[in-house]
Design an enzyme around this catalytic site. Structure first.
Site, short mmCIF file in Angstrom:
data_model
loop_
_atom_site.label_atom_id
_atom_site.label_comp_id
_atom_site.label_asym_id
_atom_site.label_seq_id
_atom_site.Cartn_x
_atom_site.Cartn_y
_atom_site.Cartn_z
CD GLU A 230 40.02 25.86 8.97
OE1 GLU A 230 39.75 24.86 7.95
OE2 GLU A 230 40.62 26.59 8.69
CD GLU A 235 41.87 22.17 7.18
OE1 GLU A 235 41.70 23.10 6.07
OE2 GLU A 235 42.91 22.65 8.18
CG HIS A 306 54.67 0.35 13.17
ND1 HIS A 306 53.98 1.10 14.07
CD2 HIS A 306 53.78 -0.02 12.03
CE1 HIS A 306 52.73 1.25 13.75
NE2 HIS A 306 52.55 0.48 12.58
CB CYS A 343 55.68 4.79 14.17
SG CYS A 343 56.24 3.80 15.49
#
Length: 434
Positions: A230, A235, A306, A343
């Site tokens: 990991e 993950e 955004h 974003c």
């Protein structure tokens, strides 16, 4: 800014009892809190709260937690709405003075993230009514230049930190969003300053990770050990029960948003994290289609924001890899490859509250509202400011900036020299002296 509230007769106002939903405002009402509409100040009434340290310690833990949530929700809403008063009707109806209770005091300290409790709250008891006078969120004593403009229970913004997922505090979220806003639709690379990175480069960054080779595989062996651990981009999750689909739906908001807000990554479902062994999801519990369907549904619901006109959604790919055991199909290794987002991706809408006094509503902000209020520009910088206002401002020594203040605060001006007070009154209110 109204940071100090008079000690007033709070029993004169009429209460607005909440229903479940207000069709006029599209706001969900909270039936456990009441906004007193007729009073000039913002007043939220909470019924049946037990106060006193000993009394609260003897309460049922679940009931104590529910009462604490009601009080803190009212405090959040008032802090973000210019201040006000929480009127608590005590359940234990003690006419004797009592303390609030350590758990409630600690909850309010945690709320403002400050040991200076008095900078935001004052209390007073009158019979079996207990009042918390809540000041405006901007009234803290600390430097407000790096302070978010609103008080937030949970930002719902997450990112990777080593092999972990962390929830950004409101201060961290404010800094994260400022970095994104400063470059338009830029990216951060594991904490580095935001820079604009074309999508093809984002893909190349992920494809240099050793996890990419496994992602391209068509089949693997049960018990096979993956050649990488990991990391910030990897993950492992193991789900071998019959609740695989629900488990996937539950973890996607956390891990997909965290990868998207950092540098992208791979979520492997069907790998034991410590041993790195491929176990897969048993075929009796899932199908290829069900794995992809639940993933697509969960990711499509993630709120995104955004700072440009972009409509880009979270970019990801999925891979269902057959896992064989002794020559027979045992199940599937499911991998979600998530690209870094331009974003901000939220695991859910941020948890922050405000008061709509006109409609008697305490409401939770939407993601768009929360970011807008968190990052709002100071009105004094507005491009459409009239020339007459500009001329008027020349006669003033200072203006209190709103860039770090709650949304409901208004600018305060002071004039050069008190000797010009009468002249100022005549200019602003020409009919006063006629």
């Amino acid at each position: 800014m109204n940071c100090v509230h008079e000690r007033i007769n709070l029993n004169k106002g009429k209460k607005q009892v909440f229903g479940l939903f207000d069709c006029r405002t599209n706001r969900k009402r909270n039936h456990s809190l009441e906004v007193i509409k007729s009073h000039p100040d913002l007043v939220i009434r909470i019924k049946d709260v037990t106060l006193g340290e000993e009394e609260r310690n003897n309460m049922n833990s679940e009931k104590r937690m529910l009462e604490k949530k009601r009080v803190t929700k009212a405090a959040y809403a008032l802090l973000n709405s210019g201040g006000g008063v929480i009127e608590i009707q005590m359940a234990n109806k003690s006419e004797q003075p009592v303390e609030m209770g350590q758990d409630l005091e600690q909850a309010l300290r945690d709320l403002v993230q400050s040991s200076d409790w008095q900078a935001f709250f004052e209390t007073q008891q009158r019979g079996n009514h207990f009042y918390i006078f809540v000041k405006s969120w901007s009234c803290g004593s600390e430097d407000s230049s790096a302070k978010p403009r609103i008080c937030t229970e949970k930002s719902s913004l997450k990112r990777r930190c080593g092999t972990s997922v962390i929830v950004m505090s409101s201060t961290d979220a404010f800094t994260f969003l400022k970095g994104k806003k400063s470059v338009g639709c830029g990216l951060t690379d594991g904490g580095a300053p935001p820079v604009k990175i074309p999508r093809v480069m984002r893909q190349n960054i992920l494809e240099t990770n050793p996890a990419f080779e496994i992602f391209q595989s068509e089949k693997l062996e049960y018990g096979q050990i993956l050649p990488f651990p990991e990391s910030i981009q990897v993950e492992f999750k193991k789900f071998d029960t019959d609740n695989v689909q629900n488990n996937i739906k539950d973890i996607i908001p956390e891990y997909v948003s965290a990868f998207a807000n950092t540098s992208g990554g791979y979520l492997f479902i069907g790998v034991e994290d410590k041993s790195r062994k491929v176990l897969g999801c048993p075929k009796e519990n899932v199908t290829r289609d069900s794995l992809e369907r639940v993933t697509n549904e969960a990711i499509s619901k993630l709120p995104v924001f955004h700072f440009s006109s972009s409509l880009e959604k979270v970019s990801y790919k999925t891979r269902v890899i057959d896992v064989f055991h002794e020559g027979n199909l045992h199940g599937y290794l499911f991998v979600i490859k998530v690209e870094a987002f331009c974003c901000a991706v939220f695991s859910e809408a941020p948890i922050s509250w405000m008061v709509d006094k006109e409609n008697g509503v305490i409401y939770r902000l939407t993601t768009k509202e929360w970011v807008g209020m968190m990052m709002g520009a100071d009105p004094e910088t507005a491009s459409n400011q009239s020339s007459s206002l500009g001329n008027l401002c020349e006669d003033f020594e200072c203006q209190l900036s709103l860039s770090d203040s709650p949304p409901h605060c208004r600018p305060v001006y002071s004039k050069k020299g008190l000797e010009h007070k009468v002249d100022l009154q005549k200019r602003l209110f020409p009919g006063m002296n006629s």
